[in-house]
Design a protein around this motif. Structure first.
Motif, PDB file in Angstrom:
ATOM      1  N   UNK A 129       0.937  -1.120   0.062  1.00 12.02           N
ATOM      2  CA  UNK A 129      -0.182  -0.168   0.015  1.00 12.02           C
ATOM      3  C   UNK A 129       0.982   1.057   0.091  1.00 12.02           C
ATOM      4  N   UNK A 130       0.349   2.379  -0.252  1.00 10.59           N
ATOM      5  CA  UNK A 130       1.028   3.572  -0.387  1.00 10.59           C
ATOM      6  C   UNK A 130       1.796   3.781   1.092  1.00 10.59           C
ATOM      7  N   UNK A 131       1.519   3.195   2.165  1.00 10.34           N
ATOM      8  CA  UNK A 131       2.044   3.421   3.377  1.00 10.34           C
ATOM      9  C   UNK A 131       2.997   2.296   3.697  1.00 10.34           C
ATOM     10  N   UNK A 132       3.175   1.391   3.035  1.00  5.59           N
ATOM     11  CA  UNK A 132       4.360   0.432   3.164  1.00  5.59           C
ATOM     12  C   UNK A 132       5.544   0.856   2.606  1.00  5.59           C
ATOM     13  N   UNK A 133       6.610   0.302   2.962  1.00  6.37           N
ATOM     14  CA  UNK A 133       7.921   0.533   2.265  1.00  6.37           C
ATOM     15  C   UNK A 133       7.985   0.006   0.875  1.00  6.37           C
ATOM     16  N   UNK A 134       8.522   0.337  -0.002  1.00  4.17           N
ATOM     17  CA  UNK A 134       8.966   0.237  -1.308  1.00  4.17           C
ATOM     18  C   UNK A 134       9.995  -1.031  -1.368  1.00  4.17           C
ATOM     19  N   UNK A 135       9.725  -2.039  -2.209  1.00  7.50           N
ATOM     20  CA  UNK A 135      10.581  -3.079  -2.462  1.00  7.50           C
ATOM     21  C   UNK A 135      11.121  -3.187  -3.938  1.00  7.50           C
ATOM     22  N   UNK A 136      12.304  -3.107  -4.081  1.00  9.11           N
ATOM     23  CA  UNK A 136      12.694  -3.375  -5.591  1.00  9.11           C
ATOM     24  C   UNK A 136      12.663  -4.627  -5.745  1.00  9.11           C
ATOM     25  N   UNK A 137      12.582  -5.045  -7.177  1.00  8.30           N
ATOM     26  CA  UNK A 137      12.479  -6.563  -7.447  1.00  8.30           C
ATOM     27  C   UNK A 137      13.857  -7.143  -7.201  1.00  8.30           C
ATOM     28  N   UNK A 138      14.036  -8.342  -6.841  1.00  8.68           N
ATOM     29  CA  UNK A 138      14.958  -9.130  -6.539  1.00  8.68           C
ATOM     30  C   UNK A 138      15.307 -10.172  -7.685  1.00  8.68           C
ATOM     31  N   UNK A 139      14.312 -10.449  -8.565  1.00  6.39           N
ATOM     32  CA  UNK A 139      14.845 -11.313  -9.449  1.00  6.39           C
ATOM     33  C   UNK A 139      14.310 -10.722 -10.747  1.00  6.39           C
ATOM     34  N   UNK A 140      15.112 -10.225 -11.667  1.00  5.66           N
ATOM     35  CA  UNK A 140      14.582  -9.721 -13.017  1.00  5.66           C
ATOM     36  C   UNK A 140      14.655 -10.441 -13.990  1.00  5.66           C
ATOM     37  N   UNK A 141      13.775 -10.407 -14.933  1.00  9.32           N
ATOM     38  CA  UNK A 141      13.527 -11.158 -16.112  1.00  9.32           C
ATOM     39  C   UNK A 141      14.102 -10.377 -16.894  1.00  9.32           C
ATOM     40  N   UNK A 142      15.280 -10.732 -17.719  1.00  9.21           N
ATOM     41  CA  UNK A 142      16.155 -10.109 -18.801  1.00  9.21           C
ATOM     42  C   UNK A 142      15.835 -10.490 -20.155  1.00  9.21           C
TER      43      UNK A 142
END
Length: 154
Positions: free
Chosen positions: A47-60
């Motif tokens: 939600x807008x109130x939670x911490x943002x998480x970056x992707x850990x496993x990208x598809x390239x």
């Protein structure tokens, strides 16, 4: 705004699906006018109130450009919209960001029913078919499910 970035550089065709209860796959395409060296990065939050998480496993793709992400251990919270943001970087120009709110339960792909049994009685000329409803992350209500049985005679 000054930092808006070059038109046509933001990603396109963003979509996510949740399967197997807690796995989420998100994919996108590079912006049609994005420079060759553009690299994209996905961030999301429950939600807008939670911490943002970056992707850990990208598809390239074959050039090493990020065009998707796989997430594990996703839990679906029904009431809130999850927030997704994909931004990009390039040495040639500023890249526009893309963002979207998604209700996670709407993108869950359901597993098929399990433990299917068929018991037929030739004398009574009937069959009893039973199954267990698929495991679903956000609801335990049986009334949420509708089933269709297709019987093919050989």
């Amino acid at each position: 705004p000054v930092f808006a970035g070059m038109n046509g550089s933001a990603i396109e065709n963003f979509s996510c699906v949740i399967y197997n209860v807690s796995l989420m796959n998100c994919t996108w395409q590079a912006g049609r006018d994005a420079p060759e060296d553009t690299q994209y990065f996905l961030y999301w939050q429950y939600s807008r109130y939670d911490d943002a998480m970056e992707c850990e496993l990208y598809i390239k793709d074959e050039n090493g450009r990020n065009l998707g992400c796989r997430f594990q251990n996703v839990t679906i919270q029904t009431a809130v919209d999850a927030y997704f943001l994909v931004n990009g970087s390039s040495n040639e120009s500023l890249i526009q960001f893309y963002d979207k709110d998604i209700k996670l339960y709407k993108i869950e792909k359901l597993m098929p029913p399990s433990n299917i049994t068929v018991n037929c009685d030739e004398i009574k000329n009937d069959c009893i078919i039973q199954w267990q409803r698929p495991h679903i992350s956000h609801s335990n209500k049986d009334k949420c499910f509708k089933y269709e049985i297709i019987i093919k005679y050989k």
